[in-house]
Design a protein around this motif. Structure first.
Motif, short mmCIF file in Angstrom:
data_model
loop_
_atom_site.label_atom_id
_atom_site.label_comp_id
_atom_site.label_asym_id
_atom_site.label_seq_id
_atom_site.Cartn_x
_atom_site.Cartn_y
_atom_site.Cartn_z
N VAL A 9 0.74 -1.56 -0.04
CA VAL A 9 -0.03 -0.42 -0.33
C VAL A 9 1.44 1.58 0.62
O VAL A 9 0.57 1.89 1.01
N ASN A 10 1.84 1.71 -1.08
CA ASN A 10 2.77 2.41 -0.61
C ASN A 10 2.10 3.64 -1.57
O ASN A 10 2.81 4.91 -0.86
N THR A 11 0.90 4.10 -2.12
CA THR A 11 0.83 4.76 -2.67
C THR A 11 -0.35 5.28 -0.97
O THR A 11 -0.21 6.48 -1.54
N ALA A 12 -0.54 5.23 0.25
CA ALA A 12 -1.34 4.97 0.51
C ALA A 12 -0.82 6.39 1.73
O ALA A 12 -0.04 6.18 1.69
N THR A 13 -1.70 6.84 2.25
CA THR A 13 -1.89 7.93 3.28
C THR A 13 -1.22 6.43 4.28
O THR A 13 -1.51 5.79 4.95
N PHE A 28 -0.58 -2.05 -12.60
CA PHE A 28 -0.41 -0.77 -12.13
C PHE A 28 1.05 -0.07 -12.00
O PHE A 28 1.43 -1.14 -10.97
N TYR A 29 1.32 0.26 -12.68
CA TYR A 29 2.69 1.05 -12.49
C TYR A 29 3.34 1.63 -11.61
O TYR A 29 4.61 1.54 -11.49
N GLN A 30 2.60 2.15 -10.09
CA GLN A 30 3.12 2.28 -8.33
C GLN A 30 2.40 0.86 -7.99
O GLN A 30 3.71 1.34 -6.68
N ASP A 31 3.06 0.15 -8.26
CA ASP A 31 2.47 -1.33 -7.69
C ASP A 31 4.13 -1.74 -7.32
O ASP A 31 4.96 -1.92 -8.12
N ASN A 32 4.81 -2.14 -5.86
CA ASN A 32 5.98 -1.99 -5.56
C ASN A 32 6.15 -3.23 -4.31
O ASN A 32 7.23 -3.49 -4.13
N ASP A 47 -2.60 3.59 -13.34
CA ASP A 47 -1.92 5.06 -11.75
C ASP A 47 -2.38 3.56 -10.75
O ASP A 47 -3.42 4.86 -9.94
N GLY A 48 -1.68 3.38 -9.93
CA GLY A 48 -1.87 2.79 -8.28
C GLY A 48 -1.18 2.06 -8.13
O GLY A 48 -0.27 1.09 -9.16
N ASP A 49 -0.95 1.08 -7.00
CA ASP A 49 -0.47 0.22 -6.50
C ASP A 49 -1.40 -1.08 -6.35
O ASP A 49 -1.94 -1.49 -7.08
N HIS A 50 -0.56 -2.03 -4.95
CA HIS A 50 -1.09 -3.54 -4.82
C HIS A 50 -2.75 -3.53 -4.66
O HIS A 50 -3.52 -4.25 -5.01
N MET A 51 -2.65 -2.76 -3.57
CA MET A 51 -4.06 -3.18 -3.31
C MET A 51 -4.46 -1.76 -2.02
O MET A 51 -5.50 -1.90 -2.47
N THR A 52 -4.14 -0.67 -2.19
CA THR A 52 -4.82 0.45 -2.31
C THR A 52 -5.81 1.26 -2.56
O THR A 52 -6.85 1.22 -2.65
N ASP A 53 -6.06 0.92 -4.09
CA ASP A 53 -6.69 1.20 -4.94
C ASP A 53 -8.09 0.54 -5.05
O ASP A 53 -9.46 0.86 -5.13
N SER A 54 -7.68 -0.70 -4.57
CA SER A 54 -9.40 -1.39 -4.25
C SER A 54 -10.04 -0.64 -3.07
O SER A 54 -11.38 -1.18 -3.31
N ARG A 55 -9.43 -0.16 -2.11
CA ARG A 55 -10.51 0.17 -1.12
C ARG A 55 -11.09 2.03 -1.74
O ARG A 55 -12.40 2.74 -1.37
#
Length: 345
Positions: A246-250, A290-294, A321-329
Motif C-alpha cells: 500500500v505504498n501510495t496510501a496515507t 498498475f505501475y506504482q505496484d511495489n 496508476d496505482g499500487d497493489h492493494m490501496t486502490d481496491s478500497r
C-alpha cells in the motif's frame, strides 16, 4: 441610412451579449471542472487575447474513512446512470453522462492476505454498471479456520464454485496470488471462460512456485516468518505491508487496510505447479498493470510487466496508476473500469 446604422448597433449589442454568454458558459462547463481537479488553464479568448486565470487547487481528502463499500459519486468512465466525477462537474451537464458498458460476467479471485471482501467496492461498481459479478471464497481464507491447505484445494474451491453456479462465458480475474489460481482453474474449465484477466498477478512458468518468483531477500523473509509461526502461515509485518503493498496510501489508509489482513497459508506459496496444460490453452488473456505496484521490483528478472505478462503470449495490456492493494478500497471505480477494459470485446 439611419435605419442601417441602428441595425448595425443592435447587431453589435447582440454580438457582445453572445460573447459574454459564451464566455460564462465555457467557464462553467469547461474551465471550472478542470481547475477544480488541479489543472492550470491558459487559453485564448474570443478576441485572440492570451488570458491566464489563477486558481487554488483543492487539497485531496481521503473520502472513505468510514469504509462504505460503495463509493459516493466516484469516477467511472462508462456508467450509464448518475455516476459523475465528483470534482466540480455539473450533474445537469449531459455531456458528462457516461455510456452503457457491454454486459459481462465477472468472477473475481482475490490474492494472498485477503479474502472475498477485497472485491466489495469493485464488485459494487461493476454491478451498478450492469455486470454480473461473483467473488468466490477459497480454502484457507475468510471464515475458513483451516490453514492447512494446498494450492489444489484452493483451485478446487474456485472451480467448484464456477461449476456449481453453472457459470459460462465468464471473465475470470485473478489478483496477485490469484493469478496462479486462475491459471490452474483455466485448465479445468476452459470451455466456461471467455477471457482471463491477470491484475498485477503472478503468471508462473511450468514447474515453478510463487516463491520462485520472489526476490531472494523477500523469499528468505517469508521463509523465516513461516518458520516462526505455529500453524505454517505467514503474517506480514506492518512496515513491509505499508511499503510494498500500500505504498501510495496515507498512513491512516495503510493502517485501515492492514486491520483486515490475516495470516496467509504458506504451503501454496511454495508449491511447484504443473502448468503444461495452461500453456496450450487458446483462451484470450489480458494483463492489468498498475505501475506504482511495489510488491515486486521492476527489472532485473522480476516484476509484473513485462516479466510476468509476456508469458501470456498474445495478450491485451491495460495500465493504471496505482499500487497493489490501496486502490481496491480508495478508488474502486477506477479499478472496475480497468477490469472492464481488460475484459470487454
Amino acid at each position: 441610412m439611419e435605419r442601417s446604422q441602428n441595425r448595425a448597433d443592435e447587431i453589435g449589442v447582440l454580438e457582445k451579449r453572445f460573447e459574454s454568454m459564451a464566455h460564462q458558459l465555457n467557464e462553467i462547463r469547461v474551465h471550472e471542472p478542470l481547475k477544480s481537479v488541479g489543472h492550470k488553464l491558459i487559453y485564448a479568448d474570443l478576441r485572440g487575447c492570451l488570458c491566464m486565470y489563477p486558481y487554488y487547487p483543492e487539497i485531496h481528502q481521503f473520502p472513505y474513512l468510514d469504509y462504505p463499500y460503495m463509493p459516493h459519486r466516484y469516477y467511472s468512465p462508462n456508467y450509464e446512470g448518475e455516476w459523475f466525477w465528483g470534482h466540480g462537474v455539473l450533474e445537469s451537464d449531459k455531456s458528462y453522462q457516461l455510456h452503457a458498458q457491454q454486459r459481462l460476467t465477472f468472477v473475481l479471485v482475490h490474492g494472498s492476505w485477503a479474502d472475498a471482501h477485497f472485491w466489495d467496492g469493485i464488485a459494487a461498481v461493476l454491478h451498478r454498471n450492469g455486470h454480473t459479478v461473483y467473488t468466490p471464497e477459497y480454502a484457507g481464507h475468510g471464515e475458513d479456520p483451516n490453514k492447512n491447505v494446498t494450492h489444489a484445494m484452493i483451485t478446487k474451491s474456485v472451480v467448484d464454485f464456477i461449476t456449481k453456479m453453472n457459470l459460462r462465458d465468464i471473465i475470470l480475474v485473478g489478483h496477485s496470488f490469484g493469478g496462479t489460481v486462475i491459471q490452474k482453474a483455466a485448465e479445468q474449465v476452459p470451455d466456461r471462460i471467455k477471457r482471463l484477466v491477470f491484475w498485477d498477478a503472478f503468471v508462473l512458468k511450468d514447474g515453478e512456485s510463487l516463491a520462485d518468483e520472489l526476490p531472494p531477500q523477500t523469499k528468505q523473509g517469508f521463509e523465516q516468518l513461516r518458520a516462526s509461526s505455529k500453524d505454517d502461515t505467514i503474517m506480514l509485518p506492518f512496515p513491509l505491508f505499508r511499503d510494498l503493498f500500500v505504498n501510495t496510501a496515507t498512513l491512516d489508509e495503510a493502517k485501515w487496510i492492514y486491520a483486515g489482513v490475516t495470516p496467509e497459508p504458506a504451503k501454496p506459496l511454495f508449491e511447484k505447479l504443473d502448468l503444461k496444460a495452461f500453456y496450450v490453452l487458446p483462451t484470450p488473456r489480458s494483463y492489468v498493470y498498475f505501475y506504482q505496484d511495489n510488491v515486486l521490483p521492476q527489472g532485473e528478472g522480476f516484476g509484473w510487466n513485462p516479466h510476468m505478462s509476456s508469458r501470456l503470449g498474445l495478450f491485451r495490456l491495460i495500465v493504471g496508476d496505482g499500487d497493489h492493494m490501496t486502490d481496491s478500497r480508495t478508488r474502486p471505480a477506477m479499478v472496475a473500469q480497468k477490469l472492464y477494459e481488460a475484459g470487454r470485446d
